[in-house]
Design a protein around this motif. Structure first.
Motif, PDB file in Angstrom:
ATOM      1  N   ASP A  40     -50.013 -22.973  12.000  1.00 29.13           N
ATOM      2  CA  ASP A  40     -49.885 -23.840  13.177  1.00 29.13           C
ATOM      3  C   ASP A  40     -51.121 -24.740  13.298  1.00 29.13           C
ATOM      4  O   ASP A  40     -51.013 -25.944  13.519  1.00 29.13           O
ATOM      5  N   LEU A 102     -44.156 -18.517   7.578  1.00 33.76           N
ATOM      6  CA  LEU A 102     -43.149 -19.030   8.514  1.00 33.76           C
ATOM      7  C   LEU A 102     -42.019 -19.696   7.740  1.00 33.76           C
ATOM      8  O   LEU A 102     -42.261 -20.368   6.734  1.00 33.76           O
ATOM      9  N   TYR A 128     -37.741 -18.645  12.398  1.00 34.74           N
ATOM     10  CA  TYR A 128     -37.652 -19.250  13.733  1.00 34.74           C
ATOM     11  C   TYR A 128     -36.544 -20.288  13.778  1.00 34.74           C
ATOM     12  O   TYR A 128     -36.177 -20.870  12.758  1.00 34.74           O
ATOM     13  N   SER A 175     -38.885 -15.838  16.035  1.00 38.90           N
ATOM     14  CA  SER A 175     -39.349 -16.617  17.190  1.00 38.90           C
ATOM     15  C   SER A 175     -38.231 -17.510  17.701  1.00 38.90           C
ATOM     16  O   SER A 175     -37.743 -18.376  16.960  1.00 38.90           O
ATOM     17  N   GLU A 177     -37.987 -20.443  19.123  1.00 35.20           N
ATOM     18  CA  GLU A 177     -38.950 -21.521  19.406  1.00 35.20           C
ATOM     19  C   GLU A 177     -38.607 -22.183  20.742  1.00 35.20           C
ATOM     20  O   GLU A 177     -37.429 -22.303  21.092  1.00 35.20           O
ATOM     21  N   ASN A 209     -41.404 -12.766  18.707  1.00 33.45           N
ATOM     22  CA  ASN A 209     -42.519 -13.631  19.118  1.00 33.45           C
ATOM     23  C   ASN A 209     -41.975 -14.647  20.122  1.00 33.45           C
ATOM     24  O   ASN A 209     -41.007 -15.347  19.832  1.00 33.45           O
ATOM     25  N   HIS A 244     -47.124 -16.324  21.758  1.00 31.86           N
ATOM     26  CA  HIS A 244     -47.657 -17.463  21.007  1.00 31.86           C
ATOM     27  C   HIS A 244     -47.721 -18.614  22.004  1.00 31.86           C
ATOM     28  O   HIS A 244     -46.721 -19.274  22.248  1.00 31.86           O
ATOM     29  N   HIS A 246     -49.263 -22.166  23.724  1.00 27.69           N
ATOM     30  CA  HIS A 246     -49.999 -23.422  23.520  1.00 27.69           C
ATOM     31  C   HIS A 246     -50.644 -23.785  24.854  1.00 27.69           C
ATOM     32  O   HIS A 246     -50.443 -23.113  25.867  1.00 27.69           O
TER      33      HIS A 246
HETATM   34  O1  KIV Z   1     -45.242 -23.090  18.912  1.00 28.46           O
HETATM   35  C1  KIV Z   1     -44.264 -22.560  18.375  1.00 28.46           C
HETATM   36  O2  KIV Z   1     -43.212 -22.374  18.948  1.00 28.46           O
HETATM   37  C2  KIV Z   1     -44.399 -22.175  16.975  1.00 28.46           C
HETATM   38  C3  KIV Z   1     -43.317 -21.350  16.419  1.00 28.46           C
HETATM   39  C4  KIV Z   1     -42.945 -21.783  15.066  1.00 28.46           C
HETATM   40  C5  KIV Z   1     -43.694 -19.921  16.499  1.00 28.46           C
HETATM   41  O3  KIV Z   1     -45.418 -22.451  16.371  1.00 28.46           O
END
Ligand code: KIV
Ligand code: ZN
Length: 576
Positions: A40, A102, A128, A175, A177, A209, A244, A246
């Motif tokens: 990432d 991934l 994902y 995940s 996403e 995740n 996970h 951001h």
């Molecule tokens: O931010 C996100 O959703 C990702 C996924 C691929 C886990 O990086």
């Protein structure tokens, strides 16, 4: 209408929840950590990492203590594929570290990902697909069932291809996403469908995740989503719940922390928070937060400078000077009151440590952790600019030059440094502070020196005779008093017909052996004003007499008048 139009947005719906428990919980241990710096983080760089940069990053992650490392997106990038192969073929992965790759939920990409990790001792295959409403409706134009089928089909391919590489100890991760923007019921439905395929057990868990791919709400909403998910997901005992986050709203770390309180077991993030847009969750900060609460974070950031160095070299992004725990300025105190408080607490900490050893708890104002824990020195803590006060300046003179200024001298000296800082409009270095001290109190423009002196003591009275050398002449003085300094000042008063008063005095040696020089500080009262001076000499008396002369020199008394006075004392108080 202004372009700055808040009506363009709407509030993220909160979760209706009656059995909310996470606000009463605390984090009691470090979660499992997984670094996604090489995936990432790397995907977000202006210039993705070169193979050598990736290797440097991987080695750092291993040294810091990560046991799970997402090493790339091999099906999407040849560089990533080659890097994963290099790690495996060159035996770069320690036995207790598991690499993760991934993949999207497409057959060819999954197959390529399995090729990438062929021969790995253990590996996490991370599958994902996007599940959010916006992605379903606008990007993929697919129904809920069709999106779920993508995940389920992907899970089947992962299961089947893993079976063909039995030499690897596999763990599967899924995940959804954009989880936070996915209807919770639907996210649960998709995740349950995936785990139905993978059939985890408590001994062989699956990782679910739950990404805040874009941070869209306050961290408490994320915690509600996580707690609800944990409560309702099938086979909870067979699942590792991973987060996970951001950092779009600046709360990536807070969301992860509340998410752990809400039941999560594992955290994905990057060192110092590099990642898409405003970055991924910063593992350094979250781990150090845990550390600062007296828990083992299971990651070792004692060499923070190495972490910064490698991260900056690999990402080509500078670490902000105020970055939590790591930035150059985060342990620095410029404000006078902060410096004073830190100084006092550090002195008490030193004493307590001597008596209680390592059992004593860190209690230093303005410093949440001991800077030394992350390889920083106390020297870096106190930094001087125009906002700084006497305590900070005194601290630097003592720490760096062994000058122990008495309080009254600190009060006198601080404005000189402040004036310098205001004039230069910059931080004042320790060398500059030492020079200002020297120029102010010792190296006067028209110096007077004690060329020689003789001292004796009878019946509790000190007698002193001395020869003072000015720029123009030699002057002989003599006097007596209670102590040599008193005698010296009396002698000068007699010579100048002045009323100089010795107000304060302090001295120390500049080392701990017999050859060490002595340093003396005096404060004189001259015509109702106070003047400080300092003197340095190989003996304490010489240093003290110099300090007196320097204080007199600073008082504005025209020192040349001394030399104009008859060179031989006409009415000496004592023979000299
Ligand atoms: O931010 C996100 O959703 C990702 C996924 C691929 C886990 O990086
Ligand atoms: Zn991400």
């Amino acid at each position: 209408m202004s372009v700055f139009n808040h009506k363009k947005y709407r509030a993220f719906p909160t979760i209706v929840k009656t059995n909310r428990r996470w606000p009463d919980r605390v984090i009691e241990k470090a979660p499992d950590w997984c670094s996604v710096d090489l995936r990432d983080g790397n995907q977000a760089l202006i210039e993705p990492m070169s193979p050598s940069q990736k290797l440097a990053m991987f080695e750092l992650l291993v040294d810091v203590g990560f046991k799970q490392i997402e090493v790339g997106f091999p099906a999407a990038s040849q560089t990533d594929f080659d890097f994963v192969r290099q790690l495996i073929e060159h035996n770069r992965v320690p036995d207790d570290v598991t690499i993760q790759v991934l993949t999207q939920a497409r057959e060819a990409l999954i197959a390529r990902s399995f090729d990438a990790v062929k021969g790995a001792r253990s590996a996490i295959m991370h599958l994902y697909n996007s599940t959010s409403t916006v992605q379903r409706e606008q990007v993929f134009k697919k129904s809920c069932d069709e999106i779920k089928d993508i995940a389920v089909q992907g899970a089947k391919w992962v299961r089947d291809l893993a079976a063909k590489q039995p030499e690897t100890d596999w763990q599967f991760q899924y995940s959804p996403e954009s989880f936070t923007n996915t209807e919770l019921d639907y996210a649960l439905e998709v995740c349950n469908a995936v785990t139905d395929i993978w059939q985890p057990t408590p001994e062989h868990k699956v990782i679910l995740n739950l990404p805040a791919t874009v941070e869209v709400a306050t961290p408490n909403v994320y915690a509600d989503q996580i707690e609800t998910f944990c409560d309702r997901v099938n086979r909870r005992d067979c699942i590792t719940i991973s987060l996970h986050t951001h950092n779009d709203r600046g709360c990536g770390i807070a969301a992860a922390e509340l998410g752990v309180m809400a039941g999560a077991d594992r955290i994905e993030g990057t060192l110092l928070g590099n990642g898409e847009r405003t970055g991924n969750m910063d593992i350094v900060t979250m781990a150090m937060n845990i550390y600062s609460q007296g828990m083992d974070p299971k990651l070792d950031f004692s060499d923070m400078d190495r972490v910064i160095n490698v991260v900056e070299r690999c990402t080509q992004l500078a670490v902000h000077p105020r970055h939590p725990y790591a930035g150059e300025l985060v342990f620095a105190a410029f404000s006078g009151s902060h410096q004073d408080a830190i100084n006092k607490c550090l002195a008490i900490d030193e004493q307590t440590r001597e008596t209680e050893g390592d059992n004593c708890h860190w209690q230093v104002a303005y410093l949440p952790i001991d800077p030394q824990d992350v390889g920083r020195s106390y020297q870096e803590v106190i930094r001087i600019n125009s906002q700084s006060g006497k305590g900070g300046v005194a601290y630097i003179l003592e720490q760096d030059y062994g000058l122990i200024l008495p309080r009254w001298m600190q009060v006198d000296f601080s404005p000189h440094v402040q004036h310098f800082a205001e004039q230069s409009e910059a931080e004042v270095s320790t060398v500059e502070i030492r020079q200002i001290f020297q120029d102010t109190y010792i190296d006067l423009v028209e110096p007077m020196n004690v060329e020689s002196y003789q001292a004796s003591r009878t019946e509790g009275l000190d007698k002193l005779s001395a020869t003072i050398k000015t720029t123009e002449a030699r002057v002989h003085i003599a006097g007596e008093g209670k102590g040599i300094l008193d005698a010296f000042v009396n002698a000068i008063n007699f010579k100048l017909n002045s009323k100089i008063i010795l107000v304060d005095y302090s001295e120390h040696t500049l080392g701990d052996n017999q050859q060490s020089e002595a340093m003396a500080y005096v404060q004189l009262g001259v015509n109702g004003q106070r003047y400080c001076g300092a003197g340095c000499s190989e003996d304490i008396v010489g240093a003290s007499l110099r300090a007196v002369l320097n204080a007199i020199g600073r008082s504005g008394i025209d020192i040349k008048t001394i030399s104009k006075i008859n060179e031989v004392c006409k009415r000496p108080l004592v023979d000299g």
